[in-house]
Design a protein around this motif. Structure first.
Motif, PDB file in Angstrom:
ATOM      1  N   LEU A  76     -51.604 -67.674  57.153  1.00 53.23           N
ATOM      2  CA  LEU A  76     -51.016 -68.910  56.611  1.00 53.23           C
ATOM      3  C   LEU A  76     -49.496 -68.950  56.742  1.00 53.23           C
ATOM      4  CD1 LEU A  76     -53.113 -69.516  53.379  1.00 53.23           C
ATOM      5  CD2 LEU A  76     -53.235 -70.739  55.532  1.00 53.23           C
ATOM      6  N   ASN A 122     -49.032 -82.664  59.962  1.00 51.57           N
ATOM      7  CA  ASN A 122     -49.820 -82.983  58.776  1.00 51.57           C
ATOM      8  C   ASN A 122     -50.931 -83.988  59.086  1.00 51.57           C
ATOM      9  OD1 ASN A 122     -50.136 -82.874  55.812  1.00 51.57           O
ATOM     10  ND2 ASN A 122     -49.533 -85.021  55.906  1.00 51.57           N
ATOM     11  N   MET A 163     -53.850 -82.657  60.911  1.00 54.18           N
ATOM     12  CA  MET A 163     -54.729 -81.818  60.092  1.00 54.18           C
ATOM     13  C   MET A 163     -55.771 -82.638  59.354  1.00 54.18           C
ATOM     14  SD  MET A 163     -54.112 -78.499  59.738  1.00 54.18           S
ATOM     15  CE  MET A 163     -54.251 -77.983  58.030  1.00 54.18           C
ATOM     16  N   LYS A 168     -67.207 -86.763  49.088  1.00 55.35           N
ATOM     17  CA  LYS A 168     -66.759 -85.649  49.916  1.00 55.35           C
ATOM     18  C   LYS A 168     -67.887 -84.681  50.240  1.00 55.35           C
ATOM     19  CE  LYS A 168     -62.346 -83.907  50.373  1.00 55.35           C
ATOM     20  NZ  LYS A 168     -61.566 -84.919  50.968  1.00 55.35           N
ATOM     21  N   HIS A 176     -64.634 -79.450  52.100  1.00 56.89           N
ATOM     22  CA  HIS A 176     -63.187 -79.483  51.915  1.00 56.89           C
ATOM     23  C   HIS A 176     -62.504 -79.839  53.222  1.00 56.89           C
ATOM     24  CE1 HIS A 176     -65.008 -75.399  51.753  1.00 56.89           C
ATOM     25  NE2 HIS A 176     -64.604 -75.448  52.994  1.00 56.89           N
ATOM     26  N   ASN A 177     -61.405 -80.486  53.113  1.00 55.96           N
ATOM     27  CA  ASN A 177     -60.564 -80.828  54.250  1.00 55.96           C
ATOM     28  C   ASN A 177     -61.250 -81.742  55.262  1.00 55.96           C
ATOM     29  OD1 ASN A 177     -58.152 -80.856  55.522  1.00 55.96           O
ATOM     30  ND2 ASN A 177     -58.614 -79.123  56.841  1.00 55.96           N
ATOM     31  N   GLN A 212     -49.655 -83.227  52.365  1.00 54.13           N
ATOM     32  CA  GLN A 212     -50.741 -82.639  51.607  1.00 54.13           C
ATOM     33  C   GLN A 212     -51.863 -82.071  52.456  1.00 54.13           C
ATOM     34  OE1 GLN A 212     -51.422 -85.643  48.659  1.00 54.13           O
ATOM     35  NE2 GLN A 212     -49.695 -84.899  47.478  1.00 54.13           N
ATOM     36  N   SER A 213     -52.024 -82.558  53.663  1.00 56.84           N
ATOM     37  CA  SER A 213     -53.073 -81.971  54.499  1.00 56.84           C
ATOM     38  C   SER A 213     -52.764 -80.515  54.800  1.00 56.84           C
ATOM     39  CB  SER A 213     -53.216 -82.746  55.801  1.00 56.84           C
ATOM     40  OG  SER A 213     -53.653 -84.044  55.533  1.00 56.84           O
ATOM     41  N   VAL A 244     -53.866 -78.017  51.986  1.00 57.76           N
ATOM     42  CA  VAL A 244     -55.288 -77.711  51.847  1.00 57.76           C
ATOM     43  C   VAL A 244     -55.598 -76.249  52.130  1.00 57.76           C
ATOM     44  CG1 VAL A 244     -57.551 -78.245  52.757  1.00 57.76           C
ATOM     45  CG2 VAL A 244     -55.873 -80.037  52.475  1.00 57.76           C
ATOM     46  N   ALA A 245     -54.979 -75.728  53.175  1.00 54.24           N
ATOM     47  CA  ALA A 245     -55.241 -74.352  53.562  1.00 54.24           C
ATOM     48  C   ALA A 245     -54.941 -73.384  52.414  1.00 54.24           C
ATOM     49  CB  ALA A 245     -54.399 -73.999  54.780  1.00 54.24           C
ATOM     50  N   PHE A 246     -53.989 -73.789  51.560  1.00 55.50           N
ATOM     51  CA  PHE A 246     -53.585 -72.895  50.477  1.00 55.50           C
ATOM     52  C   PHE A 246     -54.471 -73.022  49.255  1.00 55.50           C
ATOM     53  CE2 PHE A 246     -50.049 -73.857  53.119  1.00 55.50           C
ATOM     54  CZ  PHE A 246     -49.475 -72.621  53.324  1.00 55.50           C
ATOM     55  N   ARG A 295     -57.603 -73.448  48.945  1.00 59.73           N
ATOM     56  CA  ARG A 295     -58.938 -72.862  48.985  1.00 59.73           C
ATOM     57  C   ARG A 295     -58.979 -71.498  48.313  1.00 59.73           C
ATOM     58  NH1 ARG A 295     -62.257 -72.992  54.125  1.00 59.73           N
ATOM     59  NH2 ARG A 295     -63.713 -72.338  52.548  1.00 59.73           N
ATOM     60  N   VAL A 335     -59.680 -82.554  44.717  1.00 58.05           N
ATOM     61  CA  VAL A 335     -60.329 -83.096  45.905  1.00 58.05           C
ATOM     62  C   VAL A 335     -60.294 -82.076  47.048  1.00 58.05           C
ATOM     63  CG1 VAL A 335     -60.111 -84.811  47.728  1.00 58.05           C
ATOM     64  CG2 VAL A 335     -59.947 -85.514  45.352  1.00 58.05           C
ATOM     65  N   GLN A 336     -59.116 -81.499  47.259  1.00 61.71           N
ATOM     66  CA  GLN A 336     -58.959 -80.634  48.423  1.00 61.71           C
ATOM     67  C   GLN A 336     -59.560 -79.250  48.230  1.00 61.71           C
ATOM     68  OE1 GLN A 336     -58.262 -81.997  51.001  1.00 61.71           O
ATOM     69  NE2 GLN A 336     -56.664 -83.545  50.808  1.00 61.71           N
ATOM     70  N   SER A 353     -61.940 -78.575  46.165  1.00 61.21           N
ATOM     71  CA  SER A 353     -63.313 -78.804  45.734  1.00 61.21           C
ATOM     72  C   SER A 353     -63.984 -77.603  45.055  1.00 61.21           C
ATOM     73  CB  SER A 353     -64.179 -79.327  46.893  1.00 61.21           C
ATOM     74  OG  SER A 353     -63.854 -78.724  48.108  1.00 61.21           O
TER      75      SER A 353
END
Lengths: 477, 207
Positions: free
Chosen positions: A161, A202, A205, A265, A268-269, B71-72, B75-77, B79, B108-109, B111
């Motif tokens: 990350l 962004n 993604m 949903k 996720h994502n 914000q997209s 998301v990776a963070f 989880r 939301v992200q 979840s």
């Protein structure tokens, strides 16, 4: 008296010297932080590559290597290799130019495309990488051995990350730098570049699936905005009153507005939407203000035969959308103008006017229409006057007062021959007054000094105010 | 030697720009606050060993500074987070207003399986500054309306309440981890036990 003021001057210059000194020190520190953290970042990228990726091929690890498939390994690390090489040379660039903020800024400006491509690739691969790692059997020993050898406190997932975090930090540093600079043009530009890069990464993604979409999405151009709205629909053919608005997720692309329903949903994502309908941007008209609610605006088709009222969650959202749509509509006009006006004039007969406001003979609705058209017009004028100075045309009470003033003036750029009784003849150089904005680039105008009025293509017209203000500013010099 | 499972807690800090996310992290982990020159960039993540109810746990705290409007990327963070810390500035009402959208965005992200029970902790930072625009009462009311989120008033600058707040964060995160088997855990505990206790059976080469 004289001495005293002299003393004051000395004091003043001294204190400004101190602040200057202070600013320089701060600038140095920020640049130092940029360089230090870039250095650390490059080292960390290198450690992931040598400490994890290369270990897949290391002899001493062969007993516990979970996979030999280069395909799988490539998915795990994505283009980290490219990132490493790019940042190694970027670090070199920065080190060489670190004494001058202007040169540092130009490093960012120069590399903005590389930043965008490398990072959007990397970020888009992340979820695939995660999935592969989750599904890799018997991988725990291998990854933990690597982690221990590296002395990392957290596992690989955390280190993968790092690039996502790094790309979000440059704009913070550049913004801090701006506070302490006198000549900040290039730094400002660098900041804008990095923000654009971030926005694009962004957006790339945001994985969107629209079920039931009957459009070719790539052909609709870049995704400019998307968001939730309450939408009311008014249709002349279908007079059933829609009192209840529908919640719609609206995607604004360069060439279309796509209205969808959000589906629950699934993962996720990943957002899933159900397609409802779309409007082509080349067909729509825009009304910026709807009486009674500052969060509402309208888009419409065929001279308001179909009207869609969109209510944003707040005024800010509405303004962002309105100015974006307006920009697209204006760009469409510019595009038309670019296609040489003469050529256009010859082929204009193909361009049939599909709409006219004249059809609304109803007195009451005519009234509101003209109010709307005027408000639209004054906004248009403001927009031209501000000369695309980045949409700072905030909508305040003043603008509403302007709406009662006569419409904006425009200059005809070429002769136009009316192709029907609803259209109007114009000669090159004629000054006209804009009365209404129709759709598909047709404006209802009155030729000044005459009684002629009717529809004309907006591509033939240029803001008169802009011209005259240019002229007057030139004559002042 | 360790007879107990090693616990790793993932904590995400969210909130508007310049509410003090990086400073709170630095104050907690390094006991530092710099007025003179505050580094713009904190560490990407910090780790700290803490003891909660006689258990030694490692907190990994993730800073999200710089990602606020993107914000997209966040998301990776999100989880696999065990606790989400929301931060606002008690002197800046707009940062309090954004709390709802931060909370929603996270739910939301990320979840989580039980969104209504996911542990959040709210920090009202910069209590050393005047004038205050958000009273404790108002912040507490918000917390009550969100299923009783614990609330702390902190100052990263004066080190007020920071230690206590993070201890509460650790406790809440641990309770969350205990209550559910976490699919996203980066250190699957069971596998780890198998590997360390029975290395001769677990290794693929020996069977």
């Amino acid at each position: 008296m004289l001495e005293q003021s002299h003393e004051m001057d000395l004091l003043n210059s001294e204190s400004s010297l101190i602040t200057q000194e202070n600013y320089r020190a701060k600038t140095c520190r920020i640049l130092g932080e940029l360089l230090d953290t870039e250095n650390i970042y490059v080292v960390e990228l290198h450690s992931i590559l040598t400490g994890y990726r290369d270990k897949f091929f290391a002899e001493e690890m062969q007993d516990i290597v979970p996979t030999h498939s280069t395909e799988v390994i490539n998915v795990i690390f994505g283009n980290l290799d490219e990132l490493y090489h790019f940042h190694s040379s970027f670090l070199k660039d920065l080190t060489e130019n670190i004494d001058c903020t202007g040169l540092v800024a130009s490093c960012f400006i120069r590399e903005k495309d590389n930043f965008y491509h490398l990072y959007s690739n990397y970020c888009q691969n992340l979820s695939a990488s995660e999935q592969v790692r989750e599904n890799l059997l018997d991988s725990y020993m291998f990854f933990e051995t690597c982690q221990k050898k590296l002395g990392h406190k957290l596992p690989l997932a955390a280190y993968l990350l790092k690039p996502v975090q790094r790309i979000t930090k440059y704009h913070l540093l550049l913004r801090d730098l701006l506070h302490f600079l006198d000549d900040s043009k290039s730094t400002q530009q660098a900041l804008e570049c990095m923000l654009v890069v971030l926005k694009l990464v962004n957006d790339s993604m945001h994985q969107i699936t629209i079920d039931g979409l009957n459009l070719d999405l790539p052909k609709q151009g870049q995704l400019l905005l998307h968001g939730e709205f309450s939408v009311w629909t008014e249709n002349k053919k279908d007079i059933r009153l829609r009192l209840k608005p529908a919640r719609r997720h609206v995607f604004l692309h360069q060439r279309a507005m796509i209205f969808c329903k959000s589906a629950p949903k699934t993962s996720h994502n990943k957002s899933v939407y159900q397609f409802k309908f779309h409007l082509r941007l080349s067909h729509i008209g825009l009304t910026e203000s709807v009486k009674g609610d500052a969060r509402k605006f309208e888009v419409w088709l065929r001279g308001r035969a179909e009207v869609y009222i969109l209510q944003a969650t707040d005024v800010e959202q509405k303004q962002t959308w309105v100015s974006k749509i307006k920009r697209v509509l204006l760009d469409q006009l510019e595009e038309l103008k670019d296609e040489k006006i003469k050529e256009y004039a010859q082929s204009h007969r193909c361009l049939r006017q599909t709409t006219s406001w004249d059809t609304t003979n109803n007195c009451g609705s005519h009234h509101t229409n003209s109010y709307r058209a005027l408000s639209c017009d004054s906004e248009m004028r403001n927009y031209y006057e501000s000369e695309f100075s980045d949409g700072s045309n905030s909508e305040d009470e003043d603008h509403l007062c302007h709406t009662s003033s006569p419409g904006g003036r425009y200059l005809a750029l070429a002769d136009y021959f009316a192709a029907g009784s609803s259209e109007v003849n114009m000669k090159e150089g004629d000054v006209v007054e804009l009365h209404k904005i129709g759709c598909a680039g047709w404006w209802y105008i009155k030729v000044c000094g005459t009684s002629f009025e009717g529809w004309a293509p907006a591509a033939y017209l240029q803001s008169y105010n802009r011209r005259s203000s240019e002229r007057s500013s030139r004559s002042q010099e | 030697m360790a007879s107990r499972k090693k616990v790793l807690l993932k904590v995400i800090i969210l909130g508007d720009s310049s509410v003090g996310k990086t400073s709170l992290m630095n104050q907690y982990v390094n006991r530092k606050f710099s007025n003179q020159y505050k580094a713009t960039i904190g560490a990407d993540f910090l780790t700290k060993e803490v003891t909660v109810d006689d258990r030694s746990v490692t907190m990994q705290i993730w800073d999200t500074a710089g990602q606020e409007r993107f914000q997209s990327l966040g998301v990776a963070f999100y989880r696999g987070a065990d606790c989400c810390v929301l931060v606002f500035d008690v002197t800046a009402p707009n940062t309090f207003k954004s709390l709802d959208s931060w909370r929603d965005e996270f739910l939301v992200q990320a979840s989580p399986r039980e969104p209504e029970n996911f542990p959040f902790v709210l920090l009202g930072n910069k209590v050393d500054l005047e004038p205050r625009s958000i009273s404790s009462k108002r912040a507490q009311q918000w917390c009550q309306s969100k299923n009783n989120i614990p609330y702390f008033e902190t100052s990263a600058k004066e080190a007020i309440n920071v230690e206590q707040a993070f201890l509460a964060i650790a406790k809440n995160a641990l309770a969350q981890q205990n209550s559910a088997v976490d699919l996203y855990n980066e250190f699957p505990d069971q596998i780890k036990l198998t590997n360390t206790q029975k290395p001769s059976n677990g290794g693929s080469s020996c069977c």
